[in-house]
Design an enzyme around this catalytic site. Sequence first.
Site, short mmCIF file in Angstrom:
data_model
loop_
_atom_site.label_atom_id
_atom_site.label_comp_id
_atom_site.label_asym_id
_atom_site.label_seq_id
_atom_site.Cartn_x
_atom_site.Cartn_y
_atom_site.Cartn_z
N VAL A 19 0.85 -1.20 0.00
CA VAL A 19 0.00 0.00 0.00
C VAL A 19 0.88 1.25 0.00
O VAL A 19 0.65 2.18 -0.79
CB VAL A 19 -0.98 0.00 1.21
CG1 VAL A 19 -1.83 1.26 1.19
CG2 VAL A 19 -1.87 -1.25 1.18
N ALA A 48 9.33 6.11 5.16
CA ALA A 48 10.12 5.37 6.16
C ALA A 48 9.92 3.88 5.96
O ALA A 48 8.78 3.40 5.90
CB ALA A 48 9.69 5.77 7.57
N LYS A 108 -6.30 -1.13 11.00
CA LYS A 108 -7.55 -1.51 11.73
C LYS A 108 -7.23 -2.02 13.12
O LYS A 108 -7.96 -1.74 14.07
CB LYS A 108 -8.31 -2.56 10.93
CG LYS A 108 -7.51 -3.82 10.65
CD LYS A 108 -7.70 -4.38 9.28
CE LYS A 108 -6.55 -5.32 8.97
NZ LYS A 108 -6.57 -5.89 7.66
N ILE A 139 -13.49 0.76 -0.50
CA ILE A 139 -14.92 1.13 -0.42
C ILE A 139 -15.09 2.31 0.52
O ILE A 139 -14.71 2.23 1.69
CB ILE A 139 -15.78 -0.05 0.11
CG1 ILE A 139 -15.54 -1.31 -0.72
CG2 ILE A 139 -17.24 0.32 0.15
CD1 ILE A 139 -16.22 -2.55 -0.15
N GLY A 190 -2.35 -14.54 -2.16
CA GLY A 190 -1.91 -13.48 -1.25
C GLY A 190 -3.08 -12.80 -0.55
O GLY A 190 -2.94 -11.68 -0.06
N ASP A 204 -9.76 -10.27 12.18
CA ASP A 204 -9.69 -9.12 11.27
C ASP A 204 -11.10 -8.50 11.11
O ASP A 204 -11.27 -7.28 11.22
CB ASP A 204 -9.15 -9.60 9.91
CG ASP A 204 -9.20 -8.55 8.83
OD1 ASP A 204 -8.28 -7.70 8.80
OD2 ASP A 204 -10.14 -8.56 8.02
N LYS A 208 -12.70 -4.69 12.31
CA LYS A 208 -13.43 -3.80 11.41
C LYS A 208 -14.85 -3.57 11.92
O LYS A 208 -15.39 -2.47 11.83
CB LYS A 208 -13.44 -4.41 9.99
CG LYS A 208 -12.04 -4.45 9.38
CD LYS A 208 -12.01 -5.32 8.14
CE LYS A 208 -10.64 -5.36 7.49
NZ LYS A 208 -10.50 -6.40 6.47
N GLY A 310 -5.89 -5.00 -1.66
CA GLY A 310 -5.15 -4.69 -2.89
C GLY A 310 -4.41 -3.38 -2.71
O GLY A 310 -4.95 -2.43 -2.13
N1 HSE Z 1 -6.92 -10.04 5.21
C1 HSE Z 1 -7.81 -8.97 4.89
C2 HSE Z 1 -8.96 -9.56 4.10
C3 HSE Z 1 -7.10 -7.92 4.10
O1 HSE Z 1 -8.93 -10.74 3.75
O2 HSE Z 1 -9.93 -8.85 3.85
C4 HSE Z 1 -7.80 -6.60 4.09
O3 HSE Z 1 -7.98 -6.06 5.37
#
Ligand code: HSE
Length: 439
Positions: A19, A48, A108, A139, A190, A204, A208, A310
Site C-alpha cells: 500500500v 520510512a 484496523k 470502499i 496473497g 480481522d 473492522k 489490494g
Molecule cells: N486479510 C484482509 C482480508 C485484508 O482478507 O480482507 C484486508 O484487510
Amino acid sequence: MPMIDYRNLKIAILGGGNVGANVANLLLTHRDELEARVGAGLEVVGVAVRDPAAERTPAIPAELLTTDAHALVTGADIVVELIGGIEPARTLVLEALRAGADVITANKALLATHGEELFEEAAQVGAQLHYEAAVAAAIPIIRPLRESLAGDRIRRILGIVNGSTNFILDKMDTEGWTTEEAMRVASELGYLEADPTLDVEGYDAAQKAAILAGLAFHTRVPVDAVHREGITKVTSDDIAAAKAAGYVVKLLAIAERVRSPLGGEGIVTRVHPALVPREHPLAAVHGGHNAVFVEAEFAGSLMFYGAGAGGVQTASAVLGDIVSAARRHLAGGPGVAESTSADLPILPFDAVSTRYQIVLEVADVPGVLAQVASAFAEHGVSIEQFQQSAARGEDADPTATLVVVTHEARESALAATVEALNGSPAVRRVASVIRVEGL
Ligand code: HSE
C-alpha cells in the site's frame, strides 16, 4: 502559464509495503492534478521503511527512502501510517498528532485497540485522524457513516469485511471446493494475512466491526466486546445444505441496535458465519470482494460494494484522506471529531434474537420427530421450516438428516435447545448450527 504559488504541504509516508509503495507512486505521478484539486503543494518528503534495499512494486525513488521514521514525522503536515500492527505505529501516530500533523492510517488493529487514545489526542490538538482504508479498503464507508449518514439513525450494519474468508466460502459454494483447497488458493493469491488465523478465526473482521459499530452508533465499541466466531467449523455439507435451502454462507460482521433487557437501547456487535438468503444483495458478493449493507431508519437500505484489499485499491482510499487532510490544513480549524454522543450500552451477545438453521442426524424410527420437536418447544424456540432427507445406512439402523429453521429466538434459548438435542436418545449428532441473517 503563470506559476501558481501554492502553499506547500509536507507528506511523510510510514511504511513502504504494497500500500505504501502505491500511495507514494500515485502521489508522485499524479502530483500536478492532485495539487490543482486541493490548491496546495503536495510534497512527499520521505517514505520510512525497514529495509531500503528491498524490492518494491511500484518502485519508490531511493532518495525518498529513510529508516528514521521519527525524524520523518517531525515537521510533516500530513503523516500517512501504513506500517500496520501496534508498535511502533501507535507511538509514531501519537508523535505526529502531538506535532500538529493530520494522520492517515489504514491500521484496523491499531484503531480497534487504541482508537480511544488516538482520537482523544487528535481532538485535544485539533488535528484529524483519517482512516477510510482501515475498513473494506477501497470502499468509501467511513466517511458515509461519519458524515453522509450523520443525520440518520442506523439500525443495523451487515458487512462482508474480510475478503479472504469471502473468497474461501464463495469457492466452496460456487465451485464445490473443499475448505483446504479454497484456503490453499486464497493463500497462493496473497489474500490471507501473514497469520491466517486473523482471517479465518474472524479477528480481522471483528476489528473492522468494532470500528463500523462505533461510527454507526456514536459510541465507543471496544474490540473485546465483539462476539467472534470464524469459518473453520463451516463444512462443505453446511454449504450444500444452505444451497439446497436457498441460502449462501457468509462470514458477516453485524452491528445492531437492540432493546436492552434493562430498558432503552444498546448495541450488540458480532462476527460469525451466517446463512444469507440468495436474493439478498450480500449473497451476490463473490470472490475476495467486500460489501457493507447499512439499514438506516430514514435512508432505508444502502449497500457499499467493492475491493476490500489490494495495494492500488487501498491507496485510492488513502489518497482521498490525503486530499481531505490537505483541505483542512488550508481551511484551518479543528478536524471533524469522532462522535461518541450516544454512548449506548454495549450489550452481551445474548441480547440478540435471530433465526437459526440446525442440521441434525437422527435415528429414523417412530417418535423421533416428536422428541426433536419437544426439545425445541420446551425451550420456547419456534420452528419455522422442517425438512427431512431420505434415510441412509443399514435397514435395521437407518439415519435421517433433519434440517430445522427456527423463528427468531434468543441465543440462550437456542443453546439450551441444542443441549437438549445432544442429550436426546433420538439424536445421533447435531451436525451444525448456523444463524440466519439478512431477513
Ligand atoms: N486479510 C484482509 C482480508 C485484508 O482478507 O480482507 C484486508 O484487510
